[in-house]
Design an enzyme around this catalytic site. Structure first.
Site, PDB file in Angstrom:
ATOM      1  N   HIS A  64      30.234  45.971  43.419  1.00 28.29           N
ATOM      2  CA  HIS A  64      29.380  46.415  42.320  1.00 28.29           C
ATOM      3  C   HIS A  64      28.022  46.862  42.833  1.00 28.29           C
ATOM      4  O   HIS A  64      27.472  46.259  43.757  1.00 28.29           O
ATOM      5  CB  HIS A  64      29.197  45.272  41.314  1.00 28.29           C
ATOM      6  CG  HIS A  64      30.462  44.911  40.609  1.00 28.29           C
ATOM      7  ND1 HIS A  64      31.071  45.773  39.732  1.00 28.29           N
ATOM      8  CD2 HIS A  64      31.244  43.808  40.675  1.00 28.29           C
ATOM      9  CE1 HIS A  64      32.170  45.186  39.264  1.00 28.29           C
ATOM     10  NE2 HIS A  64      32.300  44.002  39.834  1.00 28.29           N
TER      11      HIS A  64
ATOM     12  N   GLU B 109      31.673  33.618  40.062  1.00 29.60           N
ATOM     13  CA  GLU B 109      32.521  34.611  39.385  1.00 29.60           C
ATOM     14  C   GLU B 109      32.065  35.993  39.835  1.00 29.60           C
ATOM     15  O   GLU B 109      31.280  36.127  40.763  1.00 29.60           O
ATOM     16  CB  GLU B 109      32.405  34.415  37.870  1.00 29.60           C
ATOM     17  CG  GLU B 109      30.980  34.453  37.362  1.00 29.60           C
ATOM     18  CD  GLU B 109      30.874  34.508  35.846  1.00 29.60           C
ATOM     19  OE1 GLU B 109      31.704  35.200  35.238  1.00 29.60           O
ATOM     20  OE2 GLU B 109      29.971  33.890  35.297  1.00 29.60           O
ATOM     21  N   SER B 110      32.523  37.020  39.163  1.00 27.68           N
ATOM     22  CA  SER B 110      32.081  38.360  39.516  1.00 27.68           C
ATOM     23  C   SER B 110      30.569  38.431  39.314  1.00 27.68           C
ATOM     24  O   SER B 110      30.064  37.847  38.349  1.00 27.68           O
ATOM     25  CB  SER B 110      32.768  39.388  38.609  1.00 27.68           C
ATOM     26  OG  SER B 110      32.485  40.666  39.064  1.00 27.68           O
TER      27      SER B 110
ATOM     28  N   SER C 170      31.265  41.030  45.887  1.00 25.52           N
ATOM     29  CA  SER C 170      30.197  41.927  46.339  1.00 25.52           C
ATOM     30  C   SER C 170      29.067  41.137  46.990  1.00 25.52           C
ATOM     31  O   SER C 170      28.427  41.592  47.927  1.00 25.52           O
ATOM     32  CB  SER C 170      29.604  42.693  45.152  1.00 25.52           C
ATOM     33  OG  SER C 170      30.596  43.092  44.264  1.00 25.52           O
TER      34      SER C 170
ATOM     35  N   CYS D 161      58.909  49.405  46.628  1.00 21.66           N
ATOM     36  CA  CYS D 161      60.105  48.570  46.456  1.00 21.66           C
ATOM     37  C   CYS D 161      59.763  47.088  46.478  1.00 21.66           C
ATOM     38  O   CYS D 161      60.620  46.247  46.311  1.00 21.66           O
ATOM     39  CB  CYS D 161      61.207  48.926  47.459  1.00 21.66           C
ATOM     40  SG  CYS D 161      61.254  47.945  48.954  1.00 21.66           S
TER      41      CYS D 161
END
Ligand SMILES: Cc1cc2nc3c(=O)[nH]c(=O)nc-3n(C[C@H](O)[C@H](O)[C@H](O)COP(=O)(O)OP(=O)(O)OC[C@H]3O[C@@H](n4cnc5c(N)ncnc54)[C@H](O)[C@@H]3O)c2cc1C
Ligand SMILES: Cc1cc2nc3c(=O)[nH]c(=O)nc-3n(C[C@H](O)[C@H](O)[C@H](O)COP(=O)(O)OP(=O)(O)OC[C@H]3O[C@@H](n4cnc5c(N)ncnc54)[C@H](O)[C@@H]3O)c2cc1C
Lengths: 421, 464
Positions: free
Chosen positions: B49, B334-335, B339, B421
Site C-alpha cells: 500500500h 492487520e493490513s 507493506s 491444473c
C-alpha cells in the site's frame, strides 16, 4: 536452427498413430516430443480393459492398446524424445522444447501435429466452498497413485462427477478395499459411457446421485466429510436437501479440458465449445501446416476414434510437407444447431473427398433424425434410436454430396420425434 | 540459551528475525506449523500500500509509508518478485469522490508521494476495462504488489543464512520468566532466551496472555479470495480499490506479481482463529464486488479460492510495545502489515535498543540468500507443466533455507501446482521427490504438515 519435416507434440495414442501414419505416407524425418518418461499418454494408467473394440476388434487394456502403437513406432524406427517438454510454438512452426539431455532447443518444423491430450478440471475451477485439506484429488491423480505407484489415496470415498475416469475409479477403489459412498453428478444424466455406469457402479451397488453436487468440504488436516445437495433445474443447490456424508477423500471427475496452451501460443483459432482448435477435414488448424488430433482437439470417450483421427492428421501432415494437400473447392463452414453441441471438423472443402463428421449432442434424446442441410436442401439424414452427451456420434458424408453443396455453410441438427421442421 | 526468541514465522516475525541478525545476537524463530508463512502472510492481497489509508499520526501510517519505501530494495535483496504497478481508488458516486478527496489529503499528510485525483477520462485511459460508471479516481503511483509468502520464506531463510535457528512444529503453550530467563515451551520442547518477541498474528493476544501481559485482544476478520488463471492477468495493470469502509478496503481487483488476477477480499468478523473456510456467501460477494468495478472479468477462469484472517487488534492501530521485562508484543498487525513489515522490523529493533539490548554490528551479515543449486540438467527436467517448473527448482526449494517439507511448501516456493491444473498432474511427482530427498516413505509426505498425509496406505493393505 535444425529442420524436421514433421514434429509431433505428445506421444500418447494420438501422437503415435499420427507418426505411424505419416511414416506410411512416406515421410522419414519425423520427431515425437513427449514430456513423460514413457510413450503411451494417459493410457499407461488405464489398466482396465475396454480399449480397441472398434480399431482392433478385440478388448485390450489401456497399456496393451498403447503398446500396439509403441511397438510399431519402435519397429519403424520413428525418432522420439522422452522427458522433452514443448514450451513454445509459433504460427510459422518453430517448436521449442526443453529436456534434461538437450537443454532448450528450437526446431524448424515443416509440419506440426498437436497431440497434447487433455487435463482434468480441478477443484478451483469448480469453486466448492470449504477448507482445503489433504484428500481432494482429481480421479486421474488417484488413478496414478493406485495403478502406477501402488498407494491408496483414501479409503472412504465420495466422487463428484460421473465422467468415465470417475466411474472407472469408483470400481477400482472398491476392488482395492475402499468404500465408495456415492457418485454425485450435477446433471440429470451421466457424462460417462453407459457401459461404465453398468459395469463400474451398478455391479457394485454404488449409488449414482444424479442432479446432486458437493456444496461444502469439511475437515482441517484431512477431509472428514462433504455436504451434498440436490440441484434445481438451474443447477442451483436446494438448501433443504443438504446431506452430510462422512468420508476421507473427495475425487473429482468433472470433465476434461483439452491442453491447448501451445495452440494459444501460436495464435490458432479455438472453438469455444470443444476447447480445441477449429480445424478442417484434414485436421489442419487455422495455422497452415499445423494439425491437431486426439483429446487436444476434442475430448474423446473411445481411444479407437483418437487413433482414426490421428491417422488422418498424420497423412494430412505428410501431404502438406510434400505440397500435395489439396484444399481445392469452396470452403464450407459446418454449423451445429438444434441439440448438436459441436462438430469436428468445423470446416470442409467441396472437392476434398469423403468426410466423416464427428459431433456431440447436448442432452439425451430418443428417436431423433440427424439432419444436414445446406440452406435450401437436406443433403443427408440418418435416424438414431438414442443419442447421449457421453457418447460421440458420427456421420459419413460422401464426396459427391459435398460437391453439390449450395452456399458456403451447412447445418447439422437433430430433428426430435414429432418435430417436423 | 538464545539472546532472543521470535514467536511466529509470518512476514513480521521473519523480517524482525532478519533485522536482528544484522547484529551479534543469537536468534531463534519458533513456529507451530511445519512451514513458515502459514498464517495471514500466505493469504492476503499482496499489495504494498502507498499509505493513504491509515489515520494520520498512527503507527500504521508511519510504518506503512516507510515500509512501502523500503520494499523495492528489500525484495530485490531477497530475490522476491515485487512490482511497482500503482494503485487506483475508483469512485462511482459523488460521495465516493468526496471520500477520494479525503484520502488524497490524508495521503499527503502521511507523506505519500505523487498522489493525484483523476477524471473519468484519465481513469479510462489508464485502465480501459474499468466500468464505464466510474466518475473519478485517486491514483497512487507508489503502490505496488509483492509475493507475500515468498517475502516471508526469504526473510526467514536469510535470517537462517545469517545464523538464526528455525524451529517448526513448535506450538508455544507456556511462557515462564525466572531470573531474567524466558522459558518458551511446547508440550515437548523448551527454548530459553533473554528476550521474547511475540509476532504470533491472530494468536498474539494469547501469547501475550500466556506471558502474563494480556492487555489486548485480537479478533480474526475473514477475507476470502478468488484467483484467476494467468491468461486473465492483463485485464487491469493497476490495483483497483473501491472507496474504503469501516470494515476495510473492500473487494479489490489486482494483478499479482506472478501474473494471475486476484479478486477479494471479503471482510467478516469471526470467532474461530483457525477458520479459513471459503463460503458460498463469500464467493457471491467477491463476484458482486469485483464485477461492478471492472468489466469482462472471466469468472470461468477461476483456478482456486482461499481465505486469510486479519489480526484485528482492539486499539485500532498496530500494537507494538515493550509489554514487560524484555518482552515485546507485535500484535494486531492487520493490513497494511505486509507493506509495513520491513519498517516494523527496524522499529522493533530500535525499541529493543531502548529496552537495553546491546546491538553490536554483525560484520558477516549478508543481505542476500544462499541458494542451493542442483545439477544443471535438473533445471531442464519439467515437473509442473502448467507453470513449467523443473526438478531443479524443486530441489532448490527443498534444500534452501527454510527448506520445503511438504507439497504446499513446494507449491509456495516454486509455483509447482499453482497453475491451472492445481497440481493434478505434478503432485504425485513432487511427492516422490520430497520422499526421496527427505529420506522418508511416500506415506509420510503431507500436504501441509500435521495429519495432512496424502496417502492412507499401500494398495492391498487398506480396508475401509
Ligand atoms: C481414466 C480414463 C479411462 C478411459 N477409458 C477408456 C476406455 O475404456 N476405452 C477407450 O477406448 N478409451 C478410454 N479412454 C480415452 C483414451 O484413453 C483417450 O481418449 C486417449 O488416451 C487420448 O489420447 P491422446 O493421445 O489424445 O492424449 P493422451 O493420452 O493424454 O496423450 C497426450 C500426450 O501428450 C503429452 N504432452 C502434452 N503436452 C506436451 C508438451 N507440451 N510437450 C510434450 N509432450 C506433451 C502428454 O504427456 C501425453 O503423453 C479413457 C481415458 C481415461 C483418462
Ligand atoms: C485478507 C487479508 C488481506 C490483507 N491484505 C494486505 C495487503 O494487501 N497489504 C498489506 O500490507 N497487508 C495486508 N494484510 C495484512 C498482512 O497480511 C498481515 O499484516 C501480515 O501477514 C501479518 O504477518 P504476521 O507475521 O504478523 O502474522 P502471520 O503471518 O499470521 O504469522 C503469525 C505466525 O505465528 C504462528 N503462531 C501462532 N500461534 C503460535 C504459537 N502458539 N506457537 C508458535 N507459533 C504460533 C502462526 O502459525 C503464524 O505462522 C492482509 C491480511 C489479510 C488477512
Amino acid at each position: 536452427m535444425k529442420h524436421v519435416d514433421i514434429v509431433i507434440i505428445g506421444g500418447g495414442p494420438a501422437g503415435m498413430a499420427a507418426a505411424v501414419s505419416a511414416y506410411k505416407a512416406g515421410i522419414r524425418d519425423i520427431l515425437i516430443l513427449e514430456r513423460d518418461q514413457h510413450l503411451g499418454g494417459i493410457l499407461q494408467q488405464c489398466i482396465h480393459n475396454g480399449f480397441g473394440l472398434h480399431h482392433f476388434g478385440e478388448e485390450l487394456t489401456g497399456p496393451e492398446y498403447a503398446w500396439r502403437y509403441e511397438e510399431e513406432v519402435q519397429k519403424l524406427n520413428i525418432p522420439y524424445k522422452l522427458g522433452a517438454m514443448v514450451t513454445d510454438l509459433t504460427a510459422d512452426r518453430k517448436v521449442t522444447y526443453i529436456s534434461e539431455e538437450d537443454g532448450e532447443v528450437t526446431l524448424d518444423a515443416g509440419a506440426v501435429i498437436l497431440a497434447m491430450g487433455c487435463r482434468e478440471r480441478s477443484r478451483g475451477a469448480l469453486n466448492i466452498p470449504g477448507v482445503r485439506p489433504a484428500g481432494i484429488y482429481t480421479a486421474g491423480t488417484a488413478q496414478r497413485f493406485v495403478n502406477i505407484k501402488g498407494y491408496m489415496p483414501g479409503k472412504n470415498i465420495v466422487i463428484l462427477g460421473s465422467g468415465d475416469i470417475g466411474l472407472i475409479m469408483a470400481r477400482r477403489m472398491t476392488l482395492e478395499g475402499a468404500k465408495v459412498q456415492a457418485v454425485c453428478e450435477l446433471m440429470p444424466y451421466s457424462g460417462g459411457l453407459n457401459r461404465n455406469i453398468v459395469q463400474c457402479l451398478n455391479d457394485f451397488n454404488i449409488p449414482l446421485r444424479l442432479s446432486h453436487t458437493v456444496v461444502q468440504i469439511h475437515g482441517k488436516d484431512r477431509v472428514t466429510g462433504v455436504t451434498i445437495a440436490k440441484v434445481d433445474e438451474n443447477r442451483q443447490p436446494i438448501e433443504s436437501t443438504r446431506e452430510f456424508i462422512e468420508c476421507d477423500t473427495l475425487l473429482l471427475s468433472c470433465g476434461l479440458l483439452p491442453e491447448n496452451e501451445l495452440t494459444k501460443c501460436a495464435g490458432i483459432t479455438l472453438d469455444r465449445v470443444t476447447g480445441g482448435a477449429v480445424c478442417d477435414s484434414y485436421r489442419q488448424t487455422s495455422a497452415k501446416g499445423i494439425f491437431s488430433c486426439g483429446n487436444v482437439l476434442h475430448v474423446h470417450d473411445l481411444v479407437d476414434f483418437v487413433s482414426e483421427e490421428a491417422e488422418l492428421a498424420g497423412a494430412s501432415a505428410a501431404a502438406y510437407v510434400r505440397g500435395e494437400l489439396s484444399t481445392n473447392g469452396r470452403v464450407i463452414a459446418v454449423n451445429p444447431t438444434g441439440g448438436v453441441r459441436y462438430t469436428v471438423p468445423q470446416m470442409l472443402y467441396t472437392e476434398g473427398g469423403d468426410v466423416k463428421l464427428f459431433f456431440r449432442v447436448a442432452d439425451i434424446y430418443n428417436n431423433v433424425t440427424v439432419r444436414v442441410s445446406d440452406g435450401n436442401n437436406i443433403i443427408f439424414e440418418k435416424k438414431r434410436k438414442k443419442v447421449a452427451p457421453g457418447e460421440m456420434e458420427s456421420i459419413a458424408l460422401k464426396a459427391d454430396i459435398l460437391k453439390n453443396i449450395n452456399g458456403d455453410n451447412i447445418t447439422v441438427t437433430l430433428i426430435k420425434e414429432g418435430e417436423k421442421a | 540459551m538464545y539472546d532472543i526468541v521470535v514467536i511466529g514465522a509470518g512476514v513480521v516475525g521473519g523480517m524482525i528475525a532478519r533485522e536482528l541478525t544484522r547484529y551479534q545476537l543469537s536468534v531463534c524463530i519458533i513456529e507451530k506449523q511445519r512451514d513458515v508463512a502459514m498464517g495471514a502472510s500466505k493469504a492476503n492481497s499482496g499489495i504494498v500500500h502507498a499509505g493513504f489509508d491509515a489515520k494520520e499520526g498512527s503507527l500504521k501510517a508511519l510504518l506503512n509509508v516507510r515500509g512501502s519505501e523500503m520494499m523495492a530494495d528489500v525484495a530485490k535483496e531477497l530475490g522476491v518478485h515485487y512490482k511497482n504497478n500503482g494503485s487506483l481508488v475508483v469512485g462511482f458516486t459523488d460521495e465516493d469522490i468526496q471520500a477520494i478527496n479525503g484520502l488524497y489529503e490524508r495521503g499527503v499528510k502521511n507523506g505519500v508521494k505523487n498522489l493525484r485525483v483523476l477524471s473519468k477520462e484519465e481513469v479510462k485511459a489508464l485502465e480501459p476495462n474499468i466500468s464505464d460508471n466510474v466518475i473519478g479516481a485517486l491514483h497512487a503511483p507508489t503502490g505496488g504488489i509483492v509475493c507475500p509468502y515468498m517475502l516471508t520464506v526469504a526473510s526467514v531463510g536469510n535470517a537462517m543464512d545469517n545464523g538464526a535457528v528455525l524451529k517448526t512444529d513448535f506450538e508455544v503453550t507456556s511462557i515462564e520468566y525466572t531470573n531474567g530467563v524466558y522459558k518458551v515451551s511446547s508440550p515437548t520442547e523448551t527454548v530459553e532466551a533473554a528476550y521474547v518477541i511475540n509476532a504470533a498474528g491472530v494468536y498474539s493476544d494469547k501469547i501475550a496472555a500466556m506471558a502474563g501481559y494480556g492487555s489486548f485482544t485480537v479478533t480474526p476478520r475473514k477475507g476470502e479470495y478468488m484467483l484467476l488463471d494467468r491468461e486473465c492477468g492483463n485485464l487491469v495493470s493497476h490495483t483497483i480499490f473501491k472507496v474504503p469502509t469501516k470494515m476495510g478496503k473492500g473487494i479489490l481487483v489486482s494483478p499479482t506479481v506472478d501474473g494471475n488476477l486476484l479478486l477479494g477480499p471479503t471482510s467478516v468478523n469471526i470467532e474461530d482463529k483457525d477458520n479459513v473456510e471459503t463460503t458460498k456467501e463469500g464467493i457471491d460477494a467477491i463476484v458482486a464486488g469485483s464485477t461492478v468495478c471492472v468489466d469482462g472479468i472471466p469468472l470461468r477462469s477461476v483456478i482456486t479460492s482461499f481465505t486469510g484472517l486479519r489480526a484485528v487488534g482492539d486499539t485500532g492501530d498496530f500494537i507494538i510495545e515493550a509489554a514487560g521485562d524484555h518482552f515485546v508484543n507485535v500484535g494486531g498487525i492487520e493490513s497494511p502489515g505486509l507493506s509495513s513489515a520491513p519498517a516494523i522490523a527496524v522499529y522493533v529493533t530500535d525499541l529493543l535498543a531502548k529496552m537495553g539490548m546491546e546491538l553490536k554490528k554483525n560484520e558477516n551479515f549478508c543481505p542476500t540468500r544462499k541458494i542451493f543449486r542442483a545439477a544443471e540438467s535438473k533445471y531442464h527436467k519439467v515437473i509442473c507443466r502448467c507453470e513449467t517448473i523443473s526438478e531443479g527448482e524443486i530441489l532448490t526449494a527443498i534444500h534452501t533455507n527454510p527448506g520445503a517439507k511438504d507439497i504446499d511448501g513446494i507449491k509456495r516456493r516454486t509455483r509447482s501446482g499453482m497453475g491451472r491444473c492445481q497440481g493434478g498432474f505434478c503432485m504425485p511427482y513432487v511427492a516422490d521427490i520430497l520422499a526421496r530427498e527427505l529420506g522418508t516413505s511416500l506415506l509420510d509426505v503431507t500436504k501441509f504438515g500435521g495429519k495432512s498425509n496424502l496417502l492412507v496406505g499401500k494398495v492391498k493393505e487398506v480396508q475401509a
